[in-house]
Each structure stands twice: as C-alpha cells, then as structure tokens.
Design an enzyme around this catalytic site. Structure first.
Site, PDB file in Angstrom:
ATOM      1  N   LEU A 115      48.377  75.069  62.718  1.00 40.02           N
ATOM      2  CA  LEU A 115      47.880  73.746  63.117  1.00 40.02           C
ATOM      3  C   LEU A 115      46.783  73.240  62.182  1.00 40.02           C
ATOM      4  O   LEU A 115      45.799  72.648  62.618  1.00 40.02           O
ATOM      5  CB  LEU A 115      47.376  73.797  64.568  1.00 40.02           C
ATOM      6  CG  LEU A 115      48.424  74.228  65.597  1.00 40.02           C
ATOM      7  CD1 LEU A 115      47.788  74.410  66.977  1.00 40.02           C
ATOM      8  CD2 LEU A 115      49.563  73.204  65.685  1.00 40.02           C
ATOM      9  N   ASN A 123      55.987  74.179  52.205  1.00 36.43           N
ATOM     10  CA  ASN A 123      56.557  73.974  50.860  1.00 36.43           C
ATOM     11  C   ASN A 123      57.054  75.295  50.288  1.00 36.43           C
ATOM     12  O   ASN A 123      56.521  75.785  49.299  1.00 36.43           O
ATOM     13  CB  ASN A 123      55.489  73.392  49.935  1.00 36.43           C
ATOM     14  CG  ASN A 123      55.553  71.882  49.881  1.00 36.43           C
ATOM     15  OD1 ASN A 123      56.571  71.285  50.216  1.00 36.43           O
ATOM     16  ND2 ASN A 123      54.461  71.267  49.464  1.00 36.43           N
ATOM     17  N   SER A 150      58.023  65.580  53.444  1.00 36.64           N
ATOM     18  CA  SER A 150      57.180  64.846  52.492  1.00 36.64           C
ATOM     19  C   SER A 150      56.473  63.694  53.186  1.00 36.64           C
ATOM     20  O   SER A 150      56.965  63.136  54.156  1.00 36.64           O
ATOM     21  CB  SER A 150      58.022  64.311  51.335  1.00 36.64           C
ATOM     22  OG  SER A 150      57.177  63.595  50.454  1.00 36.64           O
ATOM     23  N   GLY A 151      55.328  63.362  52.627  1.00 37.07           N
ATOM     24  CA  GLY A 151      54.571  62.225  53.166  1.00 37.07           C
ATOM     25  C   GLY A 151      53.134  62.604  53.435  1.00 37.07           C
ATOM     26  O   GLY A 151      52.332  61.769  53.849  1.00 37.07           O
ATOM     27  N   LYS A 186      63.602  69.039  48.475  1.00 38.50           N
ATOM     28  CA  LYS A 186      62.172  68.697  48.545  1.00 38.50           C
ATOM     29  C   LYS A 186      61.476  69.038  47.217  1.00 38.50           C
ATOM     30  O   LYS A 186      60.622  68.285  46.735  1.00 38.50           O
ATOM     31  CB  LYS A 186      61.506  69.454  49.709  1.00 38.50           C
ATOM     32  CG  LYS A 186      59.981  69.397  49.748  1.00 38.50           C
ATOM     33  CD  LYS A 186      59.461  67.979  49.907  1.00 38.50           C
ATOM     34  CE  LYS A 186      58.000  67.844  50.298  1.00 38.50           C
ATOM     35  NZ  LYS A 186      57.009  68.502  49.501  1.00 38.50           N
ATOM     36  N   HIS A 226      62.362  66.393  44.825  1.00 32.86           N
ATOM     37  CA  HIS A 226      61.571  65.205  45.180  1.00 32.86           C
ATOM     38  C   HIS A 226      60.196  65.286  44.504  1.00 32.86           C
ATOM     39  O   HIS A 226      59.726  64.325  43.897  1.00 32.86           O
ATOM     40  CB  HIS A 226      61.414  65.104  46.703  1.00 32.86           C
ATOM     41  CG  HIS A 226      60.314  64.191  47.148  1.00 32.86           C
ATOM     42  ND1 HIS A 226      58.982  64.554  47.091  1.00 32.86           N
ATOM     43  CD2 HIS A 226      60.326  62.918  47.605  1.00 32.86           C
ATOM     44  CE1 HIS A 226      58.234  63.543  47.504  1.00 32.86           C
ATOM     45  NE2 HIS A 226      59.024  62.540  47.834  1.00 32.86           N
ATOM     46  N   ASN A 227      59.566  66.447  44.603  1.00 36.06           N
ATOM     47  CA  ASN A 227      58.235  66.599  44.013  1.00 36.06           C
ATOM     48  C   ASN A 227      58.289  66.540  42.490  1.00 36.06           C
ATOM     49  O   ASN A 227      57.385  66.006  41.855  1.00 36.06           O
ATOM     50  CB  ASN A 227      57.593  67.909  44.472  1.00 36.06           C
ATOM     51  CG  ASN A 227      57.122  67.830  45.917  1.00 36.06           C
ATOM     52  OD1 ASN A 227      57.655  67.054  46.703  1.00 36.06           O
ATOM     53  ND2 ASN A 227      56.137  68.619  46.277  1.00 36.06           N
ATOM     54  N   GLU A 276      58.499  63.079  41.641  1.00 33.05           N
ATOM     55  CA  GLU A 276      57.156  62.515  41.899  1.00 33.05           C
ATOM     56  C   GLU A 276      56.239  62.735  40.678  1.00 33.05           C
ATOM     57  O   GLU A 276      55.536  61.815  40.245  1.00 33.05           O
ATOM     58  CB  GLU A 276      56.598  63.208  43.147  1.00 33.05           C
ATOM     59  CG  GLU A 276      55.201  62.844  43.557  1.00 33.05           C
ATOM     60  CD  GLU A 276      54.763  63.716  44.743  1.00 33.05           C
ATOM     61  OE1 GLU A 276      55.522  63.848  45.728  1.00 33.05           O
ATOM     62  OE2 GLU A 276      53.654  64.283  44.681  1.00 33.05           O
TER      63      GLU A 276
HETATM   64  P1  NBP Z   1      47.691  75.197  54.731  1.00 34.76           P
HETATM   65  O1  NBP Z   1      48.743  75.324  53.694  1.00 34.76           O
HETATM   66  O2  NBP Z   1      46.291  74.963  54.305  1.00 34.76           O
HETATM   67  O3  NBP Z   1      47.739  76.496  55.660  1.00 34.76           O
HETATM   68  C1  NBP Z   1      46.828  76.679  56.693  1.00 34.76           C
HETATM   69  C2  NBP Z   1      47.533  77.216  57.923  1.00 34.76           C
HETATM   70  O4  NBP Z   1      48.188  78.457  57.627  1.00 34.76           O
HETATM   71  C3  NBP Z   1      46.547  77.514  59.035  1.00 34.76           C
HETATM   72  O5  NBP Z   1      47.152  77.189  60.258  1.00 34.76           O
HETATM   73  C4  NBP Z   1      46.341  79.021  58.892  1.00 34.76           C
HETATM   74  O6  NBP Z   1      45.897  79.644  60.059  1.00 34.76           O
HETATM   75  C5  NBP Z   1      47.746  79.434  58.582  1.00 34.76           C
HETATM   76  N1  NBP Z   1      47.866  80.805  58.063  1.00 34.76           N
HETATM   77  C6  NBP Z   1      47.510  81.325  56.867  1.00 34.76           C
HETATM   78 BR1  NBP Z   1      46.644  80.404  55.551  1.00 34.76          BR
HETATM   79  N2  NBP Z   1      47.807  82.617  56.733  1.00 34.76           N
HETATM   80  C7  NBP Z   1      48.379  82.963  57.900  1.00 34.76           C
HETATM   81  C8  NBP Z   1      48.918  84.170  58.374  1.00 34.76           C
HETATM   82  N3  NBP Z   1      48.944  85.266  57.636  1.00 34.76           N
HETATM   83  N4  NBP Z   1      49.416  84.183  59.640  1.00 34.76           N
HETATM   84  C9  NBP Z   1      49.396  83.082  60.395  1.00 34.76           C
HETATM   85  N5  NBP Z   1      48.917  81.882  59.979  1.00 34.76           N
HETATM   86  C10 NBP Z   1      48.413  81.824  58.747  1.00 34.76           C
HETATM   87  O7  NBP Z   1      48.089  74.043  55.778  1.00 34.76           O
HETATM   88  P2  NBP Z   1      48.656  72.567  55.520  1.00 34.76           P
HETATM   89  O8  NBP Z   1      47.980  71.886  54.387  1.00 34.76           O
HETATM   90  O9  NBP Z   1      48.665  71.937  56.868  1.00 34.76           O
HETATM   91  O10 NBP Z   1      50.158  72.818  55.045  1.00 34.76           O
HETATM   92  C11 NBP Z   1      51.091  73.528  55.840  1.00 34.76           C
HETATM   93  C12 NBP Z   1      52.368  73.691  55.069  1.00 34.76           C
HETATM   94  O11 NBP Z   1      52.898  72.395  54.784  1.00 34.76           O
HETATM   95  C13 NBP Z   1      52.186  74.366  53.708  1.00 34.76           C
HETATM   96  O12 NBP Z   1      53.293  75.157  53.437  1.00 34.76           O
HETATM   97  C14 NBP Z   1      52.109  73.220  52.743  1.00 34.76           C
HETATM   98  O13 NBP Z   1      52.512  73.575  51.443  1.00 34.76           O
HETATM   99  C15 NBP Z   1      53.077  72.244  53.377  1.00 34.76           C
HETATM  100  N6  NBP Z   1      52.861  70.842  53.043  1.00 34.76           N
HETATM  101  C16 NBP Z   1      51.624  70.340  52.956  1.00 34.76           C
HETATM  102  C17 NBP Z   1      51.447  69.004  52.641  1.00 34.76           C
HETATM  103  C18 NBP Z   1      50.080  68.412  52.564  1.00 34.76           C
HETATM  104  O14 NBP Z   1      49.969  67.230  52.203  1.00 34.76           O
HETATM  105  N7  NBP Z   1      49.026  69.152  52.919  1.00 34.76           N
HETATM  106  C19 NBP Z   1      52.550  68.183  52.447  1.00 34.76           C
HETATM  107  C20 NBP Z   1      53.806  68.724  52.583  1.00 34.76           C
HETATM  108  C21 NBP Z   1      53.949  70.060  52.897  1.00 34.76           C
HETATM  109  P3  NBP Z   1      44.316  79.792  60.357  1.00 34.76           P
HETATM  110  O15 NBP Z   1      43.899  78.486  60.942  1.00 34.76           O
HETATM  111  O16 NBP Z   1      44.255  80.904  61.305  1.00 34.76           O
HETATM  112  O17 NBP Z   1      43.641  80.086  59.047  1.00 34.76           O
END
Ligand code: NBP
Length: 479
Positions: A12, A104, A130-131, A184, A187-188, A191
């Site tokens: 989350l 990702n 994406s977004g 995806k 897409h990147n 981008e």
């Molecule tokens: P993050 O990529 O920053 O990951 C943080 C989350 O991962 C937290 O909930 C954290 O839990 C959890 N986590 C980790 Br780190 N290690 C863990 C483990 N060993 N066991 C359980 N949970 C673990 O979050 P985000 O930026 O929201 O992105 C989430 C996904 O979506 C990623 O794969 C990212 O590449 C992808 N994505 C991101 C974007 C963007 O714009 N940010 C866009 C598209 C896709 P914790 O709270 O306990 O530390």
C-alpha cells in the site's frame, strides 16, 4: 471471518494505495494489507469514507476476507519483494485463485512466476499498469497478461477502474503469461523515445531558433492542438513555462542536465537486442539519458570543437519551427512503429496472440504516452492485423513523404551546428535503412566470409557460398 472482499491489494505504498481507493470508489469491497501495518491503518483512517475497505494485518486474515476465487493484487517493489510476497501467499491459496502482479516486473520474471504458479492451479496475472500515482487513482491504462480464464473474471473489474476514451476502457487482455508486462515494458521504451524526441525539439528551438523557454512553451501549446496532441507535449509546455521561485530563471535552466532512469527503458533495449528487433530510436533515447549522466566523460569532450552558430532571422526561426514540428512528428511515428515491431516480434517468438490495434487503443488514455495519434495507430492495426509497419498504411506513408525535406533539413542543421539529436537522427536513419534498395550489408557478408568463413548468399543463384579468400584465384564453393 466473512469473505466479503471482491479483491485484495497487498502493498500500500503510492500505487497500491491509490489502486485500492480506485476499486473502492467504484463500489468494490477491497481487502487491504501491507507488510508494515501502519500503512494499512493510515489508508483506512484517511480514505475509509471513500468506499468499503477490509483491513488486515496478517496474511491469513487478508486471504480469509476474500471471496472465491480469490483475487490478490500485489503492488510491491518489483524483484525479490514480489517473489517474497508470492511465497507468503501461495500456501494460503487454492486452485482457481488469482494473483495479479501490478508492479513493474520484467516479463521474463512474470513468465517464470506464471509457470511456477500453474503447478499450484493458481492463475498468475502480470499486469502492466501505467499512469503513475494519479492514473492509479483516477484511471490507469492496464495491460494484463495471463490466462483468458483469469481475464474473464478480472477484466470487468480492470475495465471499470481503468481510464476511458470515447467510452472505451483502457484495459484489454494482452496475451498469455508475460505478454502484459512485455507490452508495459515497450510502452515505457516508447515513452523514453517520445520524451527524448520532445527534448531534442526543445533544444533545437532554443539553440538554433533562439527562442526562450517561455516562447517554446507557447510553441508546444500550439502543437498540442494538432497531430502532436499528447500528454507529454502538454506537460512539456507546463515545465517550460515554469519560473524558478528562488532565482527567477526559467526552471528548466536550474535543473541539472543529468537524466535518471528506473530501468524499463534499459530492459526494452536489452530485449530488442535479444529479439533482433531494430528499436534504434528507443535505444538512442536510453543511451542519451546514460550519456547525460556521465560527468567525467562530458568534461573530457567539452573543450573540443563543435558546429557553427549562425543566427536566424525571425522569419527563418518561424520556418525552422515548422520544420521541427514535421521532424518531431515523423520521428515519433518511427519510434512508435519500432515499439509495435518489438511486440510483433515477441508475439512471433513466443506464439502470443496479441491484438496490436487493441494495444494502441488502451494506450489512448490513462498512460504516459497517451496521444491523439494512437487512435490512428489503433485503426491502422485493427484494419489490417498483419500490418508490418505503420508506414505501409497510406495515410502515415503520405505524412512521412510530406515530412521528407523538413525532417532531413532539421537533422542536417543539427549536425552542422553541433547540436545533439540522437533520437531524431536514429529515426531518420532507421527510415533510410528500411527503405533502401540495397544495403551495405552485402559488404558485411563479404567481410564475415573473409575472416570467419561465415558464408553468404548470392543475388543471382540459390544456395550458400564461401569464397576461399587466401587462395590466389579466390575460388568460390557451395557451402
Ligand atoms: P514501491 O515500489 O516503493 O514499493 C513499496 C511497497 O513494497 C511497500 O508496500 C513495501 O512495504 C513493499 N515491500 C517491499 Br519494498 N519489500 C517487501 C517485502 N519483502 N515483502 C512485502 N512487502 C514489501 O511502491 P510503489 O511506488 O507504490 O510501486 C509499486 C509497484 O508499482 C512497483 O513494482 C513499481 O515499479 C510499480 N509502478 C510504480 C509506478 C509509480 O509511478 N510509482 C508506476 C507504475 C508501476 P512496506 O510498507 O512494509 O515497506
């Protein structure tokens, strides 16, 4: 526990939290879970009023709150964290349940995970999303892979929360196992290319036509009303018209010129090499970021001579601006075409049945590369599912034909004046490579046969041949 939740989201941070809220705002009951329970609590405290959330601290409690077949969306950091979460949940699930990885992930990891979970009867769905943060909350573009059965269940949910364009959802079943994450990734990659092309257009307008960032912002706003209309052009105008509050200077001038990357562009280029897919504009855009972040190398080159600066009159600058628009558009068509070629190549390599028109269709909204001309790409691929290239479609071919003089003029002007345009030049060179009647590849074959007896084929007869280069009369034999 009452198994009431339609879907569960674990992880989350920004993305998971916003996706959970998006599902809840659309009337779904959403189970929420995070390794660190404080995130779960804060989500419910801050946004609990937006819909029905079922918070859980323990994995078992989270799983028990889900309706069957259970649908668990993992939104954690890609890589080992995703594997750790899968390992945690698999023993708690049963045949027919679904795990969706919305992170990702590299498509090869998704293929591995999908195959491993199949053995447990669990559907693993690698879904590209994406977004960014905003899209996750208000409507992303969703690219799910995995089985058709899983999309039958998940599709309506994804289509409800995704962006919509002309009433059409920006979510579709892309294809089996890793197809969603592959698309995806591309897409990147596109981008990266689109952003680099826009940046080069800005640089040319700044250095050659000598417009200020604020004037260039206005040019981009005008372009955004035409065929270049897109989210990236729109935000470029916003960035260029911003003034730094501390110094009063154009904001773009106070940002360090070293571009970062998170890796999906690099994956696209690595994969293009593996597939033998000539995604040169995407590659140059990725290398341009890498080069910008090499201060020692840049310092070593900086004292060396460049091109000639020739001031332009106002009317020459206006004419040049029109040429840059043409060059940007033509290069952009090539970059997108290279991305689609990669998807076609992977579909061939893995036997994935991918609807290319539908892919372009779901990129029209929600995602970073959303652009008006994706409508036309979608129509072109839908009209002819075997379309090898956008340039084989009459309307695109006509535009590229019309852009010839300005496109070449812009690349030549940049070369004369010493302004780097790696993506513009790569796009034009790709165009000239693919349209050439004869390529110097014939000479390469001769060289390869000379030093490595790699053999060659002839234009005038069937078969494979080798020339005995070191013998005096250089006899040729059939290999
Ligand atoms: P993050 O990529 O920053 O990951 C943080 C989350 O991962 C937290 O909930 C954290 O839990 C959890 N986590 C980790 Br780190 N290690 C863990 C483990 N060993 N066991 C359980 N949970 C673990 O979050 P985000 O930026 O929201 O992105 C989430 C996904 O979506 C990623 O794969 C990212 O590449 C992808 N994505 C991101 C974007 C963007 O714009 N940010 C866009 C598209 C896709 P914790 O709270 O306990 O530390």
């Amino acid at each position: 526990m009452n198994a009431s939740a339609h879907i569960g989201v674990t992880g989350l941070a920004v993305m998971g939290r916003n996706l959970a809220r998006n599902f809840a705002r659309h009337g779904y009951t959403v189970a929420v879970h995070n390794r660190t329970a404080a995130r779960t609590r804060s989500l419910v405290e801050e946004f609990g009023h937006e819909g029905t959330f079922v918070p859980a601290e323990a994995a078992e409690e989270f799983v028990d709150s889900l309706q069957r077949p259970r649908r668990i969306m993992i939104m954690v950091q890609a890589g080992p964290a995703t594997d750790a979460v899968i390992q945690e949940f698999v023993p708690l699930l049963e045949s027919g349940d679904m795990i969706i990885d919305g992170g990702n992930a590299h498509f090869a990891d998704t293929r591995r995970r999908e195959a491993a979970l199949q053995e447990h009867g669990i559907h693993f769905v690698g879904a590209g999303i994406s977004g960014g943060e905003e899209g996750a909350l208000n409507g992303p573009s969703i690219m799910p892979g995995g089985s058709k059965e899983s999309y039958a269940v998940l599709g309506p949910m994804f289509e409800t929360i995704s962006a919509h364009v002309d009433g059409e959802p920006c979510s579709t079943h892309i294809g089996p196992d890793g197809a969603g994450h592959f698309v995806k990734m591309v897409h990147n990659g596109i981008e990266y290319a689109d952003m680099q092309l826009i940046a080069e257009a800005y640089d040319l307008l700044r250095q050659v036509a000598e417009y200020s960032p604020a004037e260039i912002a206005e040019i981009f706003r005008t372009w955004n009303k035409g065929r270049l209309n897109s989210y990236l052009i729109e935000i470029t105008a916003e960035v260029l018209s911003h003034t730094d509050a501390d110094t009063g200077r154009p904001f773009v001038d106070v940002i360090a010129d070293a571009a970062g990357q998170k890796g999906t562009g690099r994956w696209t280029v690595q994969t293009a090499l593996d597939l033998g897919s000539p995604a040169t504009t995407i590659a140059q855009a990725t290398f341009a970021r890498a080069a910008s972040s090499q201060p020692a190398l840049r310092s070593a080159y900086r004292p060396l001579p460049g091109g000639t600066h020739i001031p332009m009159t106002r009317s020459e600058a206006e004419r040049f601006t029109t040429q840059v628009e043409e060059a940007l558009y033509a290069s952009k068509v090539i970059a997108y075409d290279q991305g689609f070629k990669m998807i076609q190549d992977v579909a061939g390599a893995y036997g994935w049945d991918i609807d290319f028109g539908a892919v372009a269709g779901i990129w029209r909204g929600g995602c970073i590369i959303r652009a008006a001309f994706l409508d036309r790409i979608s129509t072109a691929h839908a009209a002819d599912p075997t379309l090898v290239s956008l340039l084989a479609e009459p309307a695109f071919a006509q535009e590229i034909t019309a852009a010839q003089v300005p496109w070449r003029e812009v690349v030549a002007t940049a070369a004369r004046r010493g302004i780097p345009t790696p993506a513009f030049a790569a796009a034009l060179s790709s165009y000239d490579t693919l349209r050439a009647e004869r390529l110097p590849a014939a000479l390469l074959q001769g060289q390869r046969d000379y030093f490595g007896a790699h053999t060659y084929q002839r234009t005038d007869k069937e078969g494979t041949f080798h020339t005995h280069w070191t013998q005096p009369d250089r006899p040729e034999t059939a290999a």
